[in-house]
Design an enzyme around this catalytic site. Sequence first.
Site, short mmCIF file in Angstrom:
data_model
loop_
_atom_site.label_atom_id
_atom_site.label_comp_id
_atom_site.label_asym_id
_atom_site.label_seq_id
_atom_site.Cartn_x
_atom_site.Cartn_y
_atom_site.Cartn_z
N ASP A 44 -10.53 71.51 -105.32
CA ASP A 44 -10.35 70.23 -104.67
C ASP A 44 -9.48 69.36 -105.57
O ASP A 44 -9.70 69.29 -106.79
CB ASP A 44 -11.71 69.55 -104.44
CG ASP A 44 -11.55 68.16 -103.85
OD1 ASP A 44 -11.17 68.06 -102.68
OD2 ASP A 44 -11.80 67.17 -104.57
N ASP A 64 -8.22 65.59 -106.36
CA ASP A 64 -8.56 64.18 -106.14
C ASP A 64 -7.52 63.32 -106.86
O ASP A 64 -7.74 62.84 -107.98
CB ASP A 64 -9.97 63.91 -106.66
CG ASP A 64 -10.50 62.56 -106.22
OD1 ASP A 64 -9.68 61.69 -105.85
OD2 ASP A 64 -11.72 62.36 -106.26
N GLU A 122 -5.57 60.05 -107.19
CA GLU A 122 -5.69 58.65 -106.80
C GLU A 122 -4.66 57.79 -107.55
O GLU A 122 -4.94 57.32 -108.64
CB GLU A 122 -7.10 58.15 -107.08
CG GLU A 122 -8.16 58.97 -106.36
CD GLU A 122 -9.57 58.40 -106.51
OE1 GLU A 122 -9.73 57.21 -106.85
OE2 GLU A 122 -10.51 59.17 -106.31
N TYR A 170 -15.02 54.40 -98.40
CA TYR A 170 -15.95 53.51 -99.10
C TYR A 170 -15.14 52.76 -100.16
O TYR A 170 -13.94 53.02 -100.34
CB TYR A 170 -17.12 54.28 -99.72
CG TYR A 170 -16.75 55.60 -100.37
CD1 TYR A 170 -16.11 55.64 -101.60
CD2 TYR A 170 -17.06 56.81 -99.75
CE1 TYR A 170 -15.77 56.84 -102.21
CE2 TYR A 170 -16.72 58.02 -100.33
CZ TYR A 170 -16.08 58.02 -101.57
OH TYR A 170 -15.73 59.22 -102.15
#
Length: 608
Positions: free
Chosen positions: A378, A380, A382, A450
């Site tokens: 995965d 991630d 950002e 979120y």
Amino acid sequence: MRFRHRAAAGFATLLLPFAGMVGLASPAQAATEATATYAKTQDWGSGFEGKWTVKNTGTTTITSWKVEWDFPSGTSVTSGWDADFSSSGNHWTAKNKSWNGTLAPGASVSFGFNGSGSGSPSNCKLNGGSCDGGTVPGDEAPSAPGTPTASNITDTSVKLTWSAATDDNGIKNYDVLRDGAKVATVTGTSYTDSGLTAGTDYSYAVQARDTADQTGPVSGAVAVRTTGGDDGGDPDPGDKVNLGYFTEWGVYGRNYHVKNLVTSGSASKITHINYAFGNVKNGQCTVDDTYAAYDKAYTADQSVSGQADTWDQPLRGNFNQLRQLKAKYPHIKVLYSFGGWTYSGGFGQAAQNAAAFAKSCKAVVEDPRWADVFDGIDIDWEYPNACGLTCDTSGPAAFKNLAQALRAEFGKDYLVTAAITADGSNGGKIDAADYGGASQYLDWYNVMTYDYFGAFNKTGPTAPHSPLTSYNGIPQEGFNSAAAIAKLKAKGVPAGKLLLGIGFYGRGWTGVTQAAPGGSATGAAPGTYEAGIEDYKVLKNTCPANGTIAGTAYAYCGNNWWSYDTPATIAGKMSWAKNQGLGGAFFWEFSGDTSNGELVSAISNGLK
């Protein structure tokens, strides 16, 4: 979009190479002379790492040890390893674990701790005697009780009986261990365990304690399967994904381990785990905290299998515990997640040579020591071509190029996924990268729906950090789950490749004077690990939800205002996700849930 990664910074002083600090000894009997010496091995200003070493200087084997000392006011132990710690005021006691209490003549064992303050220990005692080599009292540890026998097995209970242990000074009581964790202490040689789940496998053992509070070896284990139930408790979310993040650093201050997935009941309800986080350095994937990942030794009561790690086994730590979890729950798939808020700075360099990056990632995932643990990777990042902790200028095609290289390297037999922004505003982060083009190479996106609003804007206005939909007065249009999902679909991402994100925590402000959303604030509400953030398991009791808005809950207590998801709001979000045809849901992260996994259960039930 912030919390998931800033949490790591709170434990920076704990993420130290502890390799070699864990000594696993073999059994023996009692002794006459010994020493206990102390050393401060690290000091980071606000705290320190200390180490005690117990050495048998006599001619007879020691079967147990207990070191006592006093700290000055303001100095204390915050966490420890390789001993059981307790305190009374400023007086501290450390007792041996079940596996390191025995010291042959000339042998030694060390245990350590992290401390706060700056004081040094005084008034040391070893087994009630001198720490500097004098005579040390001791007695025999109790023997192992007989392997339990199971009877009267029902859907929810089982009766256990065992033969008594022996000890030179007498047996005080027995600890009953279920799947390696203590569930009861009894004075007799039988116990009925109740409140179990139908059609579920359990393992039971017992351990004796003598009148001097020494514990002996654990008995053999008996396997028990309760009656009723279905095919073993595997999840039944249809074809939906129920994925949770497990944080590498959670084994320190949070004291959350892979075994907690078993004891909470969560392991039987999830489908996938993202192990977070691997680092991205010099354009390459790399393991971050090697001690937590594959070196930390687990005792029998801490491990998924109920078997203690040994000093010479090739794999320990979280990776070995995940291996044991997959053996017990073969439906679970585990992905290694790289990046996150803290470690996304390396993706820009990685994108410059995407093929080399992908090759480095596969080498980590397929390391021979743990090649059977991971089912995929995965990413991630950002954020691609946008700003997170730092700003990336790789361009809108960089993320698609990275995804394409990963799929080419890993092939069709591995899962390749990505956690992505949920900024659905016009010209926002979703618009900054080619998420639509990249989706053809990925199995799904974890859409981080979120952290939209929080006390990083310290004066407010108060707003739910995970709104499902927009509402009148929302501080920023496009900052809600529905807007993000709609924008990703419009860019060509199939609905089945989108997972809705759930936070197992709340965000809050203090200095708030109104219960309804939209109030002003003076700053972040107090939190256990970081101001403005608190786990659901804490908030449900300290500040219960008393309102809902935009499909999520909020709470006003004192002058604090919090927003977070509850089992009821999660049920609503899962119903929405199914109606949208989404591939399922994911959450950040396991340790925010209650000890019985009520939020994981809400997701699982909602996806059925």
